[in-house]
Scaffold this active site. Structure first.
Site, PDB file in Angstrom:
ATOM      1  N   ASN A 441     -11.807 -32.230  61.020  1.00 13.39           N
ATOM      2  CA  ASN A 441     -11.960 -31.153  61.726  1.00 13.39           C
ATOM      3  C   ASN A 441     -11.180 -29.838  61.576  1.00 13.39           C
ATOM      4  OD1 ASN A 441     -11.865 -29.834  64.419  1.00 13.39           O
ATOM      5  ND2 ASN A 441     -11.190 -31.338  65.737  1.00 13.39           N
ATOM      6  N   ASP A 442      -9.803 -29.908  61.564  1.00 10.48           N
ATOM      7  CA  ASP A 442      -9.161 -28.502  61.187  1.00 10.48           C
ATOM      8  C   ASP A 442      -9.416 -27.989  59.993  1.00 10.48           C
ATOM      9  OD1 ASP A 442      -7.647 -28.943  63.532  1.00 10.48           O
ATOM     10  OD2 ASP A 442      -6.216 -29.829  62.585  1.00 10.48           O
TER      11      ASP A 442
END
Lengths: 514, 94
Positions: A441-442
């Protein structure tokens, strides 16, 4: 007489371990340790590519074998026998050192116990558990360094450290440092192990005034080492006890405020410490193999910590200071409004993957948690048979320790030629038909490039927005990455959210592809 | 060995370490940590010396315990590295 004959070869090779005059400078022994050190360098050199790495590991084993055998031969256990008839080797005829096979047996048993435990663990451990295994192993090196330091303190004669009736000041400084670094490595690694294995919460534990406490303890350790070095032989005992206790304490205090997300840096840092502990002991014993190894391991851990910090765009100091992840929730939470996004099914994804020419898969730790790597490899195989070019893109912080994701993919028999690092593949997204994000995600969040207020601003990320189509496998729209920020990639026109368990979704895609 | 020669070896080895480690491919950073962990257990040398000297029983027992801990690391570290490296294989062409 027979016992004397038996002893003869040991007399030639070995200076009795009790020699109070210090280590005999036997050039062959020094040379053997040097060779062992060179083998350790070659072991690390072998890791420059997977094809030479197995030979490298074997070099490491040879180096270790040389060091251990050399030590066993030169320090064969001996017992002191009084009142022997005078001979050429023993002009005073008062005492002789005979080989002590009982003690040798004990040493052998100790090695065997360690070998059985070590090999059993190494065989059973799951690859997802590597970070905690490495942390646990670091703690053992640390504790061993403390034990060796203490043994050298209690029996300086055996280590050739006696000067007059005490230990030399320089030796005492080295010994003190070795014990202190070893103890810090031990207690720090125990905490890292507990956090990584989930035996302890990953959230930071922040004591009030912790920086002051830590700096004070570190200063006390340095002062104690100096006092220990200057003290007379009779007054050193309380000093080294306090020194050891404080060092155990500081290792504990240093790691508890560091959050779970920063553990890759911590594990690398403790790797470095375990090296410096070995080097300090090498200084005490004047042993080349230990010094070379210590320097290698120390630099290795330091470089890995640096790489990890750079990959998260954090300074080493800010990681060590700890507390990251504690103030979460203040950031992204309130600003999140419901934005429109597209949701797709496994069939849609399979259809588009089939049509693609080039697919780049971005795995994150969520993939490993869902155990989706084997299904993912199956999907890759099918796509390749259909003529699709599939590559894997790995962010340095994709796993829970440096290189962890590569091991997880290798375990699922993904060809390492298809696995690329961030800087090598990032320019290829512009030509990619599909960016397939699974459990990450990040590391794909464009906020890291554009939003200065974002906690992940400055972190290098994949340019997935340049790909024609983005598939994002995620359990639900609710969860966010550890940094707690929303991700614009979810809402892009070309993004299709595949909301499901990662393993289930990939298995469904595989079924749809068949 | 005198302090300066030891220090020289140490400083030079740090430089060797710096360049050798940067040449390690990032894909093998986990095996790198496992193998550095195994070789840093060369500290077993100190434990062997302590365990071989019988005149101070306390030091001897510390030495024996040190041998056990370091051996766990040596055997475990090399074995787990070998296990990982065995996975890094090119797929055979069918």
């Amino acid at each position: 007489m027979r016992r004397l004959l038996l002893a003869a070869p040991f007399m030639v090779l070995a200076t009795p371990a009790h020699a109070a005059t210090g280590e005999a400078v036997n050039p062959w022994v020094a040379l053997a340790y040097l060779v062992s050190g060179v083998f350790f360098i070659l072991a690390l050199r072998g890791l420059s590519s997977p094809s030479t790495s197995r030979t490298g590991n074997r070099f490491g084993m040879i180096g270790m074998l040389i060091a251990v055998i050399t030590t066993l031969v030169t320090h064969f256990p001996t017992v002191r026998e009084e009142k022997i008839v005078p001979g050429p080797n023993f002009p005073d005829g008062s005492a002789i050192y005979l080989p002590d096979f009982a003690s040798f047996g004990e040493i052998f048993v100790a090695i065997a116990i360690g070998a059985i435990i070590g090999i059993t663990i190494a065989r059973r451990i799951a690859m997802t558990q590597m970070p905690e295994l490495v942390a646990a192993f670091h703690s053992l090196v640390g504790l061993a360094a403390v034990l060796v330091g203490w043994a050298a303190y209690l029996n300086p004669g055996a280590f050739g450290l006696l000067v007059g009736d005490g230990i030399g000041a320089v030796s005492k400084v080295e010994m003190g440092l070795g014990i202190a670094i070893g103890a810090i490595t031990f207690s720090g690694s125990v905490i890292a192990f507990a956090k990584l294995s989930g035996r302890m919460s990953g959230s930071p534990i922040l004591l009030p005034g912790r920086h002051l406490i830590n700096l004070g303890t570190l200063a006390a350790i340095i002062v104690l080492t100096a006092l220990f070095a200057m003290a007379g032989p009779s007054e050193t005992m309380p000093l080294i006890i306090v020194l050891t206790v404080l060092a155990f304490l500081i290792g504990f205090l240093l790691i508890i405020p560091i959050g779970g997300a920063d553990m890759p840096v911590v594990v690398s840092m403790l790797n470095s410490y375990s090296g410096w502990a070995a080097a300090a002991m090498g200084f005490t014993l004047g042993n080349t193999a230990m010094i070379i190894t210590g320097a290698l391991v120390g630099s290795s851990g330091a470089i890995l910590s640096y790489i990890m910090c750079r990959a998260m765009n954090r300074s080493f100091i800010s990681v060590i200071a700890g507390g990251f992840g504690a103030e979460d929730g203040a950031g992204g939470g309130e600003a999140r409004e419901a934005r429109p996004y597209k949701q797709g099914s496994a069939d849609d994804a399979a259809f588009m993957l089939e049509q693609a020419e080039k697919v780049i898969i971005i795995p994150g730790y969520g993939m490993a948690v869902a155990q989706a790597q084997h299904a993912l490899r199956e999907m890759t195989d099918i796509l390749e048979e259909k003529g699709v070019d599939v590559k894997f893109a790995i962010h340095p912080v994709a796993g829970r320790m440096p290189g962890h994701m590569n091991v997880l993919l290798a375990e699922a028999s993904v060809d390492y030629d298809k696995v690329f690092e961030l800087e090598d593949i990032n320019s290829e997204f512009a030509q990619a038909d599909v960016a397939f994000i699974i459990g990450a995600n990040d590391v794909v969040n464009p906020a890291a490039k554009t939003d200065k207020s974002s906690p992940i601003y400055g972190m290098p990320v994949f340019d997935v927005d340049k790909a024609k189509q983005v598939f994002f496998i995620k359990r639900s729209m609710g969860g966010v990455g550890y940094a707690g920020v929303d991700n614009d990639v979810f809402y892009m026109d070309q993004t299709m959210m595949l909301l499901s368990d990662a393993k289930k979704m990939v298995e469904e895609i595989v079924k749809a592809l068949d | 060995m005198d302090f300066i020669s030891i220090l020289s070896i140490f400083v030079l080895a740090c430089f060797v370490g710096y360049y050798v480690v940067w040449s390690v491919t990032p894909a093998l950073h986990t095996p790198l940590m496992a193998v550095t962990n195994a070789i840093s257990s060369v500290i077993i040398v100190g434990a062997l010396i302590a365990a071989a000297a019988a005149d101070v029983p306390g030091a001897k027992w510390l030495g024996l315990l040190g041998i056990v801990l370091a051996s766990v690391n040596i055997f475990g570290g090399f074995a787990v590295t070998a296990r990982m490296l065995a996975m890094y294989k090119k797929k055979e062409k069918k």
